[in-house]
Every structure is written in C-alpha cells, then in structure tokens.
Design an enzyme around this catalytic site. Structure first.
Site, PDB file in Angstrom:
ATOM      1  N   ASP A  85     -29.314  41.967 -36.006  1.00 16.71           N
ATOM      2  CA  ASP A  85     -29.156  41.266 -37.292  1.00 16.71           C
ATOM      3  C   ASP A  85     -27.731  40.758 -37.489  1.00 16.71           C
ATOM      4  O   ASP A  85     -27.312  40.479 -38.610  1.00 16.71           O
ATOM      5  CB  ASP A  85     -29.576  42.190 -38.440  1.00 16.71           C
ATOM      6  CG  ASP A  85     -28.742  43.451 -38.493  1.00 16.71           C
ATOM      7  OD1 ASP A  85     -27.977  43.701 -37.537  1.00 16.71           O
ATOM      8  OD2 ASP A  85     -28.841  44.173 -39.503  1.00 16.71           O
ATOM      9  N   HIS A 129     -15.546  25.023 -15.355  1.00 19.05           N
ATOM     10  CA  HIS A 129     -15.848  25.700 -16.613  1.00 19.05           C
ATOM     11  C   HIS A 129     -15.862  27.215 -16.393  1.00 19.05           C
ATOM     12  O   HIS A 129     -16.844  27.896 -16.684  1.00 19.05           O
ATOM     13  CB  HIS A 129     -17.181  25.219 -17.203  1.00 19.05           C
ATOM     14  CG  HIS A 129     -17.094  23.833 -17.773  1.00 19.05           C
ATOM     15  ND1 HIS A 129     -18.194  23.083 -18.112  1.00 19.05           N
ATOM     16  CD2 HIS A 129     -16.027  23.061 -18.075  1.00 19.05           C
ATOM     17  CE1 HIS A 129     -17.792  21.911 -18.576  1.00 19.05           C
ATOM     18  NE2 HIS A 129     -16.486  21.871 -18.572  1.00 19.05           N
ATOM     19  N   ASP A 156      -7.355  25.768 -20.125  1.00 15.81           N
ATOM     20  CA  ASP A 156      -8.029  24.669 -20.834  1.00 15.81           C
ATOM     21  C   ASP A 156      -8.539  25.244 -22.144  1.00 15.81           C
ATOM     22  O   ASP A 156      -9.465  26.059 -22.152  1.00 15.81           O
ATOM     23  CB  ASP A 156      -9.186  24.147 -19.963  1.00 15.81           C
ATOM     24  CG  ASP A 156      -9.941  22.990 -20.616  1.00 15.81           C
ATOM     25  OD1 ASP A 156      -9.783  22.764 -21.834  1.00 15.81           O
ATOM     26  OD2 ASP A 156     -10.706  22.323 -19.898  1.00 15.81           O
ATOM     27  N   HIS A 212     -13.340  12.230 -22.482  1.00 14.23           N
ATOM     28  CA  HIS A 212     -14.519  12.155 -23.361  1.00 14.23           C
ATOM     29  C   HIS A 212     -14.014  11.910 -24.777  1.00 14.23           C
ATOM     30  O   HIS A 212     -12.846  12.173 -25.089  1.00 14.23           O
ATOM     31  CB  HIS A 212     -15.333  13.461 -23.279  1.00 14.23           C
ATOM     32  CG  HIS A 212     -14.505  14.707 -23.446  1.00 14.23           C
ATOM     33  ND1 HIS A 212     -14.126  15.179 -24.677  1.00 14.23           N
ATOM     34  CD2 HIS A 212     -13.949  15.547 -22.529  1.00 14.23           C
ATOM     35  CE1 HIS A 212     -13.393  16.278 -24.514  1.00 14.23           C
ATOM     36  NE2 HIS A 212     -13.252  16.524 -23.223  1.00 14.23           N
ATOM     37  N   HIS A 270     -16.811  17.593 -27.292  1.00 12.36           N
ATOM     38  CA  HIS A 270     -17.359  16.429 -26.584  1.00 12.36           C
ATOM     39  C   HIS A 270     -18.028  15.610 -27.680  1.00 12.36           C
ATOM     40  O   HIS A 270     -19.193  15.822 -28.020  1.00 12.36           O
ATOM     41  CB  HIS A 270     -18.345  16.849 -25.490  1.00 12.36           C
ATOM     42  CG  HIS A 270     -17.674  17.582 -24.363  1.00 12.36           C
ATOM     43  ND1 HIS A 270     -18.354  18.297 -23.419  1.00 12.36           N
ATOM     44  CD2 HIS A 270     -16.363  17.708 -24.025  1.00 12.36           C
ATOM     45  CE1 HIS A 270     -17.495  18.834 -22.556  1.00 12.36           C
ATOM     46  NE2 HIS A 270     -16.287  18.488 -22.906  1.00 12.36           N
ATOM     47  N   GLU A 314      -7.866  13.559 -18.916  1.00 11.81           N
ATOM     48  CA  GLU A 314      -7.801  14.846 -18.219  1.00 11.81           C
ATOM     49  C   GLU A 314      -8.190  14.789 -16.731  1.00 11.81           C
ATOM     50  O   GLU A 314      -9.164  15.412 -16.305  1.00 11.81           O
ATOM     51  CB  GLU A 314      -8.693  15.866 -18.923  1.00 11.81           C
ATOM     52  CG  GLU A 314     -10.109  15.407 -19.231  1.00 11.81           C
ATOM     53  CD  GLU A 314     -10.954  16.539 -19.821  1.00 11.81           C
ATOM     54  OE1 GLU A 314     -10.948  17.651 -19.253  1.00 11.81           O
ATOM     55  OE2 GLU A 314     -11.618  16.295 -20.844  1.00 11.81           O
ATOM     56  N   TYR A 326      -8.844  19.747  -7.406  1.00 15.33           N
ATOM     57  CA  TYR A 326      -9.273  21.135  -7.180  1.00 15.33           C
ATOM     58  C   TYR A 326      -9.490  21.343  -5.690  1.00 15.33           C
ATOM     59  O   TYR A 326     -10.292  20.637  -5.072  1.00 15.33           O
ATOM     60  CB  TYR A 326     -10.562  21.426  -7.961  1.00 15.33           C
ATOM     61  CG  TYR A 326     -10.453  20.945  -9.393  1.00 15.33           C
ATOM     62  CD1 TYR A 326      -9.901  21.764 -10.376  1.00 15.33           C
ATOM     63  CD2 TYR A 326     -10.819  19.642  -9.751  1.00 15.33           C
ATOM     64  CE1 TYR A 326      -9.736  21.306 -11.681  1.00 15.33           C
ATOM     65  CE2 TYR A 326     -10.663  19.170 -11.049  1.00 15.33           C
ATOM     66  CZ  TYR A 326     -10.127  20.005 -12.004  1.00 15.33           C
ATOM     67  OH  TYR A 326      -9.956  19.538 -13.279  1.00 15.33           O
ATOM     68  N   ARG A 328      -5.420  20.693 -13.571  1.00 20.63           N
ATOM     69  CA  ARG A 328      -5.897  19.680 -14.528  1.00 20.63           C
ATOM     70  C   ARG A 328      -4.819  19.545 -15.588  1.00 20.63           C
ATOM     71  O   ARG A 328      -4.197  20.544 -15.963  1.00 20.63           O
ATOM     72  CB  ARG A 328      -7.231  20.113 -15.150  1.00 20.63           C
ATOM     73  CG  ARG A 328      -7.785  19.135 -16.157  1.00 20.63           C
ATOM     74  CD  ARG A 328      -9.288  19.325 -16.438  1.00 20.63           C
ATOM     75  NE  ARG A 328      -9.660  20.582 -17.047  1.00 20.63           N
ATOM     76  CZ  ARG A 328     -10.280  21.575 -16.423  1.00 20.63           C
ATOM     77  NH1 ARG A 328     -10.593  21.460 -15.146  1.00 20.63           N
ATOM     78  NH2 ARG A 328     -10.593  22.692 -17.049  1.00 20.63           N
ATOM     79  N   GLU A 380      -4.543  17.817 -19.361  1.00 24.19           N
ATOM     80  CA  GLU A 380      -5.394  17.193 -20.384  1.00 24.19           C
ATOM     81  C   GLU A 380      -4.648  17.035 -21.692  1.00 24.19           C
ATOM     82  O   GLU A 380      -4.116  18.002 -22.234  1.00 24.19           O
ATOM     83  CB  GLU A 380      -6.643  18.066 -20.619  1.00 24.19           C
ATOM     84  CG  GLU A 380      -7.530  17.554 -21.744  1.00 24.19           C
ATOM     85  CD  GLU A 380      -8.817  18.350 -21.889  1.00 24.19           C
ATOM     86  OE1 GLU A 380      -8.831  19.546 -21.549  1.00 24.19           O
ATOM     87  OE2 GLU A 380      -9.816  17.748 -22.344  1.00 24.19           O
TER      88      GLU A 380
END
Ligand code: GLY
Ligand code: MN
Ligand code: MN
Length: 455
Positions: A54, A257, A274, A368, A375, A398, A402, A420, A422
């Site tokens: 709950d 990710h 990130d 994006h 996004h 970005e 890799y 990266r 960004e």
C-alpha cells in the site's frame, strides 16, 4: 539570501500563484483558439501509482494536465469548452473531506479550484457522470488523448449515450475525436518566458549537483555515494531527480543506461555521471565524464577531446533555420574523423560516415527535446522533413564514445573508456543559449575543479 518565512512566505506563494495562474490561463486561451467553438477538450489527471503493497510513489501530476491547469491533485478532470457563456474552463476535483485530509493531506475542493486555481466553475469528481455529457452535446469534436484505461471507457460511454439519445432529443452529438496530446505537445515544444526561467533554474541546480559530485569523487568511493551527492543538491533546492541518475565508473561508463550504481570507483578509471533534476515540473539533463583520481590518462584525454569537439560542433549547428538533424550530422563527422585519427576506425571518413561505422562506438543520437519530460514531447519531423529549429525550443546535445574492453583491434589503453558530454541548450533568435554552462566541460577545467576538492 534568507528564505521567506511566515506571512512573507504566504505572500510570496500568493504572488507566485497569481503569476502562475496567468501563465496557465494564457495556455488555455491558446488551446481554446485551436479547439474552436465547436469543440470540447477533456483531460484527466495522472493516477496514483503504487510502488509496492500500500506504498504509493510520490504523486507526480501528468505533464499535459499540469501544463494546462497548474492543479496538482489526483482524481481530477479538466474540461475546456471554448465560447461557452457560463463557464469555459471547468475542473472536476475531489471534494473536501476532513477525515481523509487528516490522513492524506489537504484538498482544494471545488471552492479552492475556483478561488485559487482560476477555474470558471468546479464540481466534485463524483458528479462528473451527470455533468460532463451535457457539456459535450452539441459540440462537433471531442479533443481527447486515448490511453487512460478506465477513463477512455467512460469517454466512449458518454459519447455512445449521447448518440443514443440524440434522435429522441433532437440534439447533435460529437462526430469526431481529435488527439488532444498532439495539439498540446506542439504547444509545449515552444517554451515561454516563464518556462525558460524555470528551465534555467533546473539547469543551474543540476550543474551545481554535478560540481558537487565531481568534488566528492576519489578512488575507493562507491557509485551510490556519488548519486547521493546529486540527490542532496537537488533536495536542498526543492527539486527532485528527473530520472534515476547514471553513475558509471570504469567498464560501467560504457553502459548507456547503467542503473545499478553499486560499484567501487577505481584509481585510473573514468566516471560517467548522467543526471538531471526536476524543478517545478521542468527537467534538466547533464552528463559529464571525469577521472576518478582527478587526472585523465593520455588515452582518456584523447578520446575526451574528440567528444568535446563533436559537442561543440553540434552546439554550433543548433540555431534557428537549421533542421533538427544538423547537430547530429556535425557530431557524427567530428567523431568519425576523431576515431580515424586515433586508429579506432580505418578507411576514408566520408565512406565511414556513409556506412555508419561510427555506430560501433557512438550508438545513440545526439540529443532529444527537453522540457517537462526529460525526453520531451514534440515531433522531430514534419512529414518527411526534419523539423526546422525555432527560438524557444530546448534540447540536449550529448554525443559520446564508448569503448568497452574486448573489442578486437582496439589497443588496451582505450579499454573501458566511456565518455558522454551532455548540455541543455535553448534556441534563441541568434543561435542558442547553453543552460548548463555552470559546470565545466573542458578537460583541463574539470581537472582544476577536482583539484579544489581537497583544499
Ligand atoms: N539520461 C537520459 C538521456 O540522457 O537521454
Ligand atoms: Mn542524460
Ligand atoms: Mn539526455
């Protein structure tokens, strides 16, 4: 500066509400013009979602609903009936309930919805079945976004009932359903002055968090400790995280990710962070990649400088009149040339680009849209053509490279380098404004910021 307390805080909140209400009213007027006097728009709030048992997730209003109403309670429905004499903007909301409010918190109720949230009229949500179908009759078009499992059925049920009654009552029920989300998402793509201000603040907080995380980094710390630094900076600025932060050290920097955030940071590795916050419903989204021990190795620095040059080329291509894909094309060119210079790709640059050879090391797109959603909404193409950039559009830039260990033909010194960079940028009349420039992206400036961490 001290925060306002007591009556000053109440006055500040009232002023904020008033300013906010005029912004929401402006958006409703714009939508009303698009919907027209023969249409009606219906928009339900986000449902409460359970995390487990709950226990509820923190409630987050649906972005479209907040955009149009600024009303942040669940179990609400907003209705816009352009040109209707009595009331154009109607809210259905939870009724007041002293017992429930003691347990779960305050409710505006219909009176509060009118007095504090500028609804022309408001009713208890429990009365919606009796009132809403009457607002729909004699309207040609219903603007509604399908995708709310229970509510979709209710809307379709009202429509069916109206059609059934129409011949008998001599009424003219709606003939057409139009996707409301498409209309709203095009509006949301162009940020107003108020929105630009909120996005700058979201970016400022996220940049401060990156700097804090940078200064906290040293060999032996864990990735989750870095994430905790980010969250602390968000929380002390009344912001939350816009998405789960990605804090990937060493090999984890090559997972786009990465979610675990549970590894120990090793001397000599890179750390890719990130992360972005959500401030007053507006997201930021920043990536920086820094050396765990404060100094890039020559191989790390060589790859880093390629990514930075690609990002700078992409930012230079982000200006009014250019189309959406030009920033990506600029980044692809610099990255392909850089990978070839480093000996990681072999062949002629134009052919490597044509064949998409860079995708082995740069497998995502360069950015994006950014706004209330990280996004964010808005079409990237109009028909077959890439969208042309206009002032007020906000996006990320970005690019990344890799190089996980174990790729054949790649020298060991490049293994587990994931980089990266960004930033968040807003298109202006002249070019673009980098909203996240408070956090350095130049390698030497990052090393200098890290050098201050022990002093
Ligand atoms: N953090 C997700 C992205 O950068 O798009
Ligand atoms: Mn990101
Ligand atoms: Mn992003």
């Amino acid at each position: 500066m001290k925060r306002a307390t007591g009556s000053a805080a109440v006055a500040a909140r009232a002023a904020q509400l008033k300013a906010g209400n005029s912004e929401y009213a402006r958006r409703r007027r714009q939508l009303a013009r698009l919907v027209g006097r023969d249409g009606i728009a219906i928009l339900p709030s986000a449902p409460v979602r359970h995390r487990n048992s709950d226990v509820e997730h923190p409630y987050r209003q649906d972005s479209d609903f907040h955009y149009l109403t600024g009303f942040d309670e669940p179990e609400a429905v907003a209705v816009l009936v352009p040109g209707r004499d009595v009331a154009e903007y109607i809210l259905f909301v939870r009724d007041r309930d002293p017992l429930r409010e003691t347990w779960d918190g305050r409710r505006a109720g219909p009176t509060g919805a009118v007095e504090r949230h500028a609804a022309d009229d408001a009713f208890p949500i429990s009365d919606m079945d009796e009132i809403l179908p009457g607002l729909m009759e004699n309207r040609e078009r219903v603007y509604y976004a399908m995708g709310h499992p229970e509510f979709d059925q209710r809307v379709l049920g009202w429509l069916a009932a109206l059609r059934g009654q129409a011949p008998r009552l001599g009424k003219h029920p709606p003939q057409e359903m139009v996707a409301l989300d498409h209309v709203l998402h095009d509006m949301r793509l162009y940020k107003s002055r108020v929105e630009a201000g909120l996005m700058r603040e979201s970016a400022r907080i996220a940049a401060a968090a990156q700097l804090r995380a940078m200064r906290f980094t040293e060999p032996g710390r864990y990735e989750f400790e870095i994430a905790a630094e980010l969250m602390h900076e968000y929380g002390r600025n009344n912001a939350t995280t816009a998405y789960q932060p990605i804090c990937g050290g060493g090999a984890n920097s090559c997972i786009l990710h990465y979610r675990e955030n549970d590894a120990r940071l090793a001397d000599g590795d890179l750390l890719l962070v990130d992360a972005g916050c959500e401030y007053q419903y507006y997201a930021s989204d920043i990536t920086r990649t820094w050396p765990v021990n404060g100094h890039y190795t020559p191989a790390q620095r060589a790859v880093y400088d390629v990514v930075l040059a690609a990002q700078q080329a992409a930012i230079a291509a982000t200006k009014p009149g250019n189309h959406w894909n030009q920033a990506h094309e600029a980044a692809v060119e610099v990255i392909t040339r850089g990978l070839q210079d480093l000996g990681l790709l072999k062949g002629r640059v134009p052919k490597l680009i044509k064949d998409g050879a860079y995708r082995k090391f740069f497998m995502h797109r360069t950015g994006h849209w950014l706004g209330m959603d990280v996004h964010d909404v808005g079409d990237y193409k109009v028909g077959e053509e890439w969208r042309v950039l206009e002032p007020g559009m906000v996006m990320t830039v970005e690019p990344g490279i890799y190089i996980p260990a174990g790729i054949r033909g790649v020298p060991k010194r490049f293994a587990n380098i994931g980089i990266r960079i960004e930033d968040d940028v807003m298109v202006t009349a002249q070019g673009c404004e980098v909203l996240t420039s408070d956090v350095p992206s130049d390698a030497a400036a990052i090393e200098a910021a890290m050098a201050r961490r022990k002093g």
